[in-house]
Design an enzyme around this catalytic site. Structure first.
Site, PDB file in Angstrom:
ATOM      1  CG  ASP A 126      -0.267   0.009   2.561  1.00  0.00           C
ATOM      2  OD1 ASP A 126       0.972  -0.130   2.611  1.00  0.00           O
ATOM      3  OD2 ASP A 126      -0.976   0.147   3.575  1.00  0.00           O
ATOM      4  CE1 TYR A 153       9.521  -2.264   0.167  1.00  0.00           C
ATOM      5  CE2 TYR A 153       7.991  -0.757   1.240  1.00  0.00           C
ATOM      6  CZ  TYR A 153       8.287  -2.017   0.752  1.00  0.00           C
ATOM      7  OH  TYR A 153       7.356  -3.025   0.831  1.00  0.00           O
ATOM      8  NE  ARG A 217       3.472   3.004   8.495  1.00  0.00           N
ATOM      9  CZ  ARG A 217       3.587   4.323   8.378  1.00  0.00           C
ATOM     10  NH1 ARG A 217       2.542   5.112   8.558  1.00  0.00           N
ATOM     11  NH2 ARG A 217       4.762   4.873   8.070  1.00  0.00           N
TER      12      ARG A 217
HETATM   13  P1  NAD Z   1      11.566  -9.617   4.134  1.00  0.00           P
HETATM   14  O1  NAD Z   1      12.585  -8.531   4.054  1.00  0.00           O
HETATM   15  O2  NAD Z   1      11.262 -10.244   5.443  1.00  0.00           O
HETATM   16  O3  NAD Z   1      11.972 -10.796   3.135  1.00  0.00           O
HETATM   17  C1  NAD Z   1      12.468 -10.571   1.856  1.00  0.00           C
HETATM   18  C2  NAD Z   1      13.133 -11.849   1.369  1.00  0.00           C
HETATM   19  O4  NAD Z   1      13.605 -11.609   0.040  1.00  0.00           O
HETATM   20  C3  NAD Z   1      14.341 -12.272   2.208  1.00  0.00           C
HETATM   21  O5  NAD Z   1      14.281 -13.659   2.478  1.00  0.00           O
HETATM   22  C4  NAD Z   1      15.534 -11.958   1.317  1.00  0.00           C
HETATM   23  O6  NAD Z   1      16.637 -12.831   1.518  1.00  0.00           O
HETATM   24  C5  NAD Z   1      14.927 -12.125  -0.062  1.00  0.00           C
HETATM   25  N1  NAD Z   1      15.655 -11.374  -1.080  1.00  0.00           N
HETATM   26  C6  NAD Z   1      16.073 -10.068  -0.998  1.00  0.00           C
HETATM   27  N2  NAD Z   1      16.722  -9.734  -2.124  1.00  0.00           N
HETATM   28  C7  NAD Z   1      16.696 -10.830  -2.943  1.00  0.00           C
HETATM   29  C8  NAD Z   1      17.185 -11.084  -4.241  1.00  0.00           C
HETATM   30  N3  NAD Z   1      17.848 -10.151  -4.948  1.00  0.00           N
HETATM   31  N4  NAD Z   1      16.960 -12.300  -4.787  1.00  0.00           N
HETATM   32  C9  NAD Z   1      16.304 -13.267  -4.081  1.00  0.00           C
HETATM   33  N5  NAD Z   1      15.838 -13.084  -2.850  1.00  0.00           N
HETATM   34  C10 NAD Z   1      16.020 -11.864  -2.272  1.00  0.00           C
HETATM   35  O7  NAD Z   1      10.256  -8.984   3.483  1.00  0.00           O
HETATM   36  P2  NAD Z   1       8.712  -9.260   3.800  1.00  0.00           P
HETATM   37  O8  NAD Z   1       8.274  -8.354   4.862  1.00  0.00           O
HETATM   38  O9  NAD Z   1       8.497 -10.720   3.912  1.00  0.00           O
HETATM   39  O10 NAD Z   1       8.043  -8.742   2.443  1.00  0.00           O
HETATM   40  C11 NAD Z   1       7.819  -9.634   1.357  1.00  0.00           C
HETATM   41  C12 NAD Z   1       7.151  -8.866   0.234  1.00  0.00           C
HETATM   42  O11 NAD Z   1       5.922  -8.310   0.692  1.00  0.00           O
HETATM   43  C13 NAD Z   1       7.985  -7.689  -0.282  1.00  0.00           C
HETATM   44  O12 NAD Z   1       7.860  -7.649  -1.668  1.00  0.00           O
HETATM   45  C14 NAD Z   1       7.344  -6.472   0.363  1.00  0.00           C
HETATM   46  O13 NAD Z   1       7.505  -5.339  -0.452  1.00  0.00           O
HETATM   47  C15 NAD Z   1       5.886  -6.909   0.429  1.00  0.00           C
HETATM   48  N6  NAD Z   1       5.084  -6.308   1.503  1.00  0.00           N
HETATM   49  C16 NAD Z   1       5.527  -6.340   2.798  1.00  0.00           C
HETATM   50  C17 NAD Z   1       4.708  -5.817   3.804  1.00  0.00           C
HETATM   51  C18 NAD Z   1       5.135  -5.875   5.251  1.00  0.00           C
HETATM   52  O14 NAD Z   1       4.429  -5.346   6.123  1.00  0.00           O
HETATM   53  N7  NAD Z   1       6.227  -6.537   5.609  1.00  0.00           N
HETATM   54  C19 NAD Z   1       3.468  -5.262   3.491  1.00  0.00           C
HETATM   55  C20 NAD Z   1       3.059  -5.240   2.162  1.00  0.00           C
HETATM   56  C21 NAD Z   1       3.872  -5.774   1.188  1.00  0.00           C
HETATM   57  P1  TYD Z   2       8.002  -0.277   9.855  1.00  0.00           P
HETATM   58  O1  TYD Z   2       7.721  -1.513  10.619  1.00  0.00           O
HETATM   59  O2  TYD Z   2       9.404   0.034   9.457  1.00  0.00           O
HETATM   60  O3  TYD Z   2       7.038  -0.333   8.576  1.00  0.00           O
HETATM   61  P2  TYD Z   2       6.694   0.835   7.477  1.00  0.00           P
HETATM   62  O4  TYD Z   2       7.590   1.975   7.665  1.00  0.00           O
HETATM   63  O5  TYD Z   2       6.937   0.122   6.183  1.00  0.00           O
HETATM   64  O6  TYD Z   2       5.261   1.161   7.713  1.00  0.00           O
HETATM   65  O7  TYD Z   2       7.453   0.962  10.677  1.00  0.00           O
HETATM   66  C1  TYD Z   2       6.091   1.015  11.075  1.00  0.00           C
HETATM   67  C2  TYD Z   2       5.871   2.356  11.754  1.00  0.00           C
HETATM   68  O8  TYD Z   2       6.614   2.375  12.976  1.00  0.00           O
HETATM   69  C3  TYD Z   2       6.370   3.531  10.960  1.00  0.00           C
HETATM   70  O9  TYD Z   2       5.482   4.638  11.156  1.00  0.00           O
HETATM   71  C4  TYD Z   2       7.732   3.851  11.555  1.00  0.00           C
HETATM   72  C5  TYD Z   2       7.555   3.449  13.009  1.00  0.00           C
HETATM   73  N1  TYD Z   2       8.772   2.952  13.706  1.00  0.00           N
HETATM   74  C6  TYD Z   2       9.154   3.497  14.936  1.00  0.00           C
HETATM   75  O10 TYD Z   2       8.499   4.412  15.469  1.00  0.00           O
HETATM   76  N2  TYD Z   2      10.275   3.015  15.543  1.00  0.00           N
HETATM   77  C7  TYD Z   2      11.040   2.024  15.005  1.00  0.00           C
HETATM   78  O11 TYD Z   2      12.083   1.656  15.599  1.00  0.00           O
HETATM   79  C8  TYD Z   2      10.629   1.456  13.750  1.00  0.00           C
HETATM   80  C9  TYD Z   2      11.431   0.372  13.105  1.00  0.00           C
HETATM   81  C10 TYD Z   2       9.492   1.954  13.131  1.00  0.00           C
END
Ligand code: NAD
Ligand code: TYD
Length: 339
Positions: A126, A153, A217
């Site tokens: 999002d 990002y 969030r």
């Molecule tokens: P993460 O950082 O925990 O995991 C990413 C994985 O990708 C890792 O295992 C890493 O080793 C692998 N990776 C990184 N670069 C690579 C490369 N060049 N080739 C192969 N593997 C590689 O991330 P996540 O939180 O699990 O997010 C997964 C996906 O979901 C991402 O595309 C992210 O943008 C999307 N997303 C995440 C959130 C969230 O809240 N975490 C929300 C919405 C969308």
């Molecule tokens: P994060 O988990 O990094 O996700 P995103 O920035 O992708 O939403 O952060 C979630 C929210 O928490 C964001 O508003 C930034 C805040 N935050 C803190 O206040 N302290 C921290 O140490 C971190 C990592 C994030």
């Protein structure tokens, strides 16, 4: 059916690996992951015992690795989770975000075209919509909200989305895209808000809240995200974007205080630190489209999910303590040392 899951050693990808292995026992699951700092083989330890699961280490942006991999496995479906995913790291070093999130997605789509993949699913965020003001709780992101990114990002993720949609229009490439709100749950790397705060609270360390902690969030339990992606891959319409979120908006301060309360720790652990540059104010998803078209609804409220998550971190201390004991220490010192 063969499904290639990239980034499966990371947080959401691993949860999706387990979701698919459990729900579709006949599927062959091939996981590709470069094992960056965020990838962890301990997360996949259970999957490695399953004969239907294969792990291959490699970089999605490396054409000379990806094309032979497709030639070898010829997947029917591809679900691309692999990415650099942390906003703070993208502020320190944007380059790797372009390589993995944009070039990597392009390479995977080229190989998918060449080897006749039936469905390519791009896991997006999002954050491509930018942010919403704090004083307009009536506003939500819909699939029509313009792309308006804030961080390297989110800009890299948005670029991959645009590339994917261009492949669909130009080459009739069978792509779907999902844009999900913030996830939380098991295997979440302890640099992100919720797992970091849980780990610090357990260890009686300060909880670094950016700015005043007023940013909002929309939190989704990771297993609900996996169910949504499953539905989109199997039943979603080609060329469509689906927003995923569960109307679970919370300020960061609310989240942090909930964690402290659940762990019976004092609020004096909260430490207000310098705000993140360009910090997005509020994210909030309107999930009407996926709900109406695919019947998806989130099953886990924040109140339930946060308890499950805290319990998971208490029961799996070794998993996150191993991470905290490694190279991550340097990152933490750089990020928070004199903030
Ligand atoms: P993460 O950082 O925990 O995991 C990413 C994985 O990708 C890792 O295992 C890493 O080793 C692998 N990776 C990184 N670069 C690579 C490369 N060049 N080739 C192969 N593997 C590689 O991330 P996540 O939180 O699990 O997010 C997964 C996906 O979901 C991402 O595309 C992210 O943008 C999307 N997303 C995440 C959130 C969230 O809240 N975490 C929300 C919405 C969308
Ligand atoms: P994060 O988990 O990094 O996700 P995103 O920035 O992708 O939403 O952060 C979630 C929210 O928490 C964001 O508003 C930034 C805040 N935050 C803190 O206040 N302290 C921290 O140490 C971190 C990592 C994030």
């Amino acid at each position: 059916m063969k499904i290639l899951i990239t980034g499966g050693a990371g947080f959401i990808g691993a949860n999706f690996v387990y979701h698919i292995l459990e729900k579709y026992p006949s599927y062959e699951v091939i996981c590709v992951d470069a094992l960056t700092y965020a990838g962890n083989m301990e997360t996949l330890a259970e999957a490695m015992k399953n004969p239907k699961f294969t792990f291959v280490k490699g970089d999605i942006a490396d054409r000379d690795f990806i094309f032979p991999l497709f030639e070898n496995y010829k997947p029917d479906y591809v679900a691309n989770f692999a990415a650099e995913s942390h906003v703070d790291r993208s502020i320190n070093d944007p380059g790797i975000f372009l390589r993995t999130n944009v070039i990597g997605t392009g390479v995977l789509m080229d190989a998918s075209r060449e080897y006749g993949v039936k469905r390519f699913h791009q896991v997006s965020t999002d954050e491509v919509y930018g942010d919403l003001p704090l004083d307009r709780p009536d506003l939500l992101f819909t699939e029509e909200t313009p792309i308006h990114t804030s961080s390297p990002y989110s800009a890299a993720k948005a670029s991959a989305d645009l590339l994917a949609l261009s492949y669909c229009r130009t080459f009739k490439f069978p792509v779907t895209i999902s844009r999900c709100s913030n996830n939380y749950g098991p295997f979440h790397f302890p640099e992100k808000l919720i797992p970091l705060m849980i780990a610090n609270a357990i260890n009686d360390k300060p909880l670094p809240v950016y700015g005043k902690g007023e940013n909002v969030r929309d939190w989704l339990y990771v297993k609900d995200h996996c169910t949504a992606i499953d539905l989109i891959i199997h039943n979603g319409r080609i060329g469509e974007v689906y927003n995923i979120g569960g109307h679970n908006e919370r300020t960061n301060l609310d989240v942090v205080k909930t964690i402290l309360r659940e762990l019976n720790k004092p609020e004096t652990l909260i430490a207000y630190v310098t705000d993140r540059p360009g910090h997005d104010q509020r994210y909030a998803i309107d999930p009407t489209k996926i709900s109406n078209e695919l019947g998806w609804l989130p099953e886990t409220t924040f109140d339930t999910g946060i308890k499950l998550t805290i319990q998971w971190y208490l029961s799996n201390r070794k998993w996150w303590e191993n991470i905290l004991a490694g190279e991550y220490q340097n990152y933490y010192e750089n990020m928070y040392g004199d903030r």
